[in-house]
Write a protein that holds these residues in place. Sequence first.
Motif, PDB file in Angstrom:
ATOM      1  N   GLY A  62       0.816  -1.330  -0.014  1.00  0.00           N
ATOM      2  CA  GLY A  62      -0.080  -0.003  -0.039  1.00  0.00           C
ATOM      3  C   GLY A  62       0.817   1.140   0.103  1.00  0.00           C
ATOM      4  N   LEU A  63       1.888   1.226   0.741  1.00  0.00           N
ATOM      5  CA  LEU A  63       2.555   2.610   0.726  1.00  0.00           C
ATOM      6  C   LEU A  63       3.318   2.843  -0.629  1.00  0.00           C
ATOM      7  N   ASP A  64       3.994   2.002  -1.361  1.00  0.00           N
ATOM      8  CA  ASP A  64       4.174   2.005  -2.695  1.00  0.00           C
ATOM      9  C   ASP A  64       3.284   2.531  -3.669  1.00  0.00           C
ATOM     10  N   ALA A  65       1.785   1.666  -3.629  1.00  0.00           N
ATOM     11  CA  ALA A  65       1.042   2.342  -4.512  1.00  0.00           C
ATOM     12  C   ALA A  65       0.264   3.682  -4.050  1.00  0.00           C
ATOM     13  N   LEU A  66       0.389   3.980  -2.780  1.00  0.00           N
ATOM     14  CA  LEU A  66       0.149   5.329  -2.432  1.00  0.00           C
ATOM     15  C   LEU A  66       1.041   6.532  -3.040  1.00  0.00           C
ATOM     16  N   LYS A  67       2.280   6.254  -3.174  1.00  0.00           N
ATOM     17  CA  LYS A  67       3.267   7.201  -3.701  1.00  0.00           C
ATOM     18  C   LYS A  67       2.817   7.292  -5.179  1.00  0.00           C
ATOM     19  N   HIS A  68       2.710   5.784  -5.834  1.00  0.00           N
ATOM     20  CA  HIS A  68       2.527   6.095  -7.235  1.00  0.00           C
ATOM     21  C   HIS A  68       0.882   6.700  -7.579  1.00  0.00           C
ATOM     22  N   ILE A  69      -0.029   6.422  -6.900  1.00  0.00           N
ATOM     23  CA  ILE A  69      -1.173   7.189  -7.093  1.00  0.00           C
ATOM     24  C   ILE A  69      -1.227   8.571  -6.921  1.00  0.00           C
ATOM     25  N   ARG A  70      -0.615   9.060  -5.851  1.00  0.00           N
ATOM     26  CA  ARG A  70      -0.286  10.442  -5.574  1.00  0.00           C
ATOM     27  C   ARG A  70       0.638  11.363  -6.593  1.00  0.00           C
ATOM     28  N   ALA A  71       1.735  10.318  -7.347  1.00  0.00           N
ATOM     29  CA  ALA A  71       2.338  11.123  -8.192  1.00  0.00           C
ATOM     30  C   ALA A  71       1.507  11.155  -9.530  1.00  0.00           C
ATOM     31  N   PHE A  72       0.432  10.275  -9.864  1.00  0.00           N
ATOM     32  CA  PHE A  72      -0.180  10.254 -10.884  1.00  0.00           C
ATOM     33  C   PHE A  72      -1.438  11.493 -10.778  1.00  0.00           C
ATOM     34  N   ASP A  73      -1.751  11.698  -9.422  1.00  0.00           N
ATOM     35  CA  ASP A  73      -2.750  12.599  -9.083  1.00  0.00           C
ATOM     36  C   ASP A  73      -2.455  13.064  -7.660  1.00  0.00           C
ATOM     37  N   LYS A  74      -2.085  14.430  -7.730  1.00  0.00           N
ATOM     38  CA  LYS A  74      -1.458  14.855  -6.435  1.00  0.00           C
ATOM     39  C   LYS A  74      -2.806  15.351  -5.529  1.00  0.00           C
ATOM     40  N   ASN A  75      -4.127  15.323  -6.029  1.00  0.00           N
ATOM     41  CA  ASN A  75      -5.317  15.470  -5.223  1.00  0.00           C
ATOM     42  C   ASN A  75      -6.006  14.339  -4.867  1.00  0.00           C
ATOM     43  N   ALA A  76      -5.266  13.121  -4.960  1.00  0.00           N
ATOM     44  CA  ALA A  76      -5.988  11.618  -4.780  1.00  0.00           C
ATOM     45  C   ALA A  76      -6.211  11.750  -3.224  1.00  0.00           C
ATOM     46  N   LYS A  77      -7.443  11.215  -2.844  1.00  0.00           N
ATOM     47  CA  LYS A  77      -7.661  10.991  -1.566  1.00  0.00           C
ATOM     48  C   LYS A  77      -7.471   9.541  -1.163  1.00  0.00           C
ATOM     49  N   VAL A  78      -6.775   9.326  -0.266  1.00  0.00           N
ATOM     50  CA  VAL A  78      -6.483   8.112   0.244  1.00  0.00           C
ATOM     51  C   VAL A  78      -6.463   7.714   1.696  1.00  0.00           C
ATOM     52  N   LEU A  79      -7.284   6.692   2.103  1.00  0.00           N
ATOM     53  CA  LEU A  79      -7.298   6.277   3.442  1.00  0.00           C
ATOM     54  C   LEU A  79      -6.438   4.806   3.362  1.00  0.00           C
ATOM     55  N   MET A  80      -5.396   4.870   4.337  1.00  0.00           N
ATOM     56  CA  MET A  80      -4.926   3.658   4.655  1.00  0.00           C
ATOM     57  C   MET A  80      -5.552   2.749   5.717  1.00  0.00           C
ATOM     58  N   ILE A  81      -5.621   1.581   5.523  1.00  0.00           N
ATOM     59  CA  ILE A  81      -6.455   0.548   6.432  1.00  0.00           C
ATOM     60  C   ILE A  81      -5.305  -0.590   6.570  1.00  0.00           C
ATOM     61  N   SER A  82      -5.009  -0.739   7.868  1.00  0.00           N
ATOM     62  CA  SER A  82      -3.934  -1.922   7.866  1.00  0.00           C
ATOM     63  C   SER A  82      -3.939  -2.255   9.518  1.00  0.00           C
ATOM     64  N   SER A  83      -3.613  -3.602   9.534  1.00  0.00           N
ATOM     65  CA  SER A  83      -3.571  -4.236  11.009  1.00  0.00           C
ATOM     66  C   SER A  83      -2.042  -3.682  11.693  1.00  0.00           C
TER      67      SER A  83
END
Length: 118
Positions: A62-83
């Motif tokens: 998820g952390l790598d995906a977050l960085k890629h998604i935010r690089a593609f769209d700096k306004n992306a709204k992401v909520l991390m959910i983890s144990s």
Amino acid sequence: MVKRVLITDDALFIRVALKNILEKNGFVVVGEAENGFSAIEKYKLLKPDIVTLDITMPVMGGLDALKHIRAFDKNAKVLMISSMGQESVVREAVISGALGFLIKPFNEETIVKSLSKL
């Protein structure tokens, strides 16, 4: 306005639980991904309003995906959910652009409240 959500988690039962909670509370689940790589591809294709990302997943986490998604769209709204609630992981997620972080197991009220704020 109805919020469109992309759910990302490698565990099917978590995706199903999240989908049920979200749809019951007026969100529209536009897609599901089982790993970070799939989440990036589906984000570009589906253009959801919100993405939920698990931290630990096969292929790409998820952390790598977050960085890629935010690089593609700096306004992306992401909520991390983890144990994984370690402070360093939470800090890295926020620094990388996550707008929130929930620890599993989650409950319906917490999920709805967190996503409604985004």
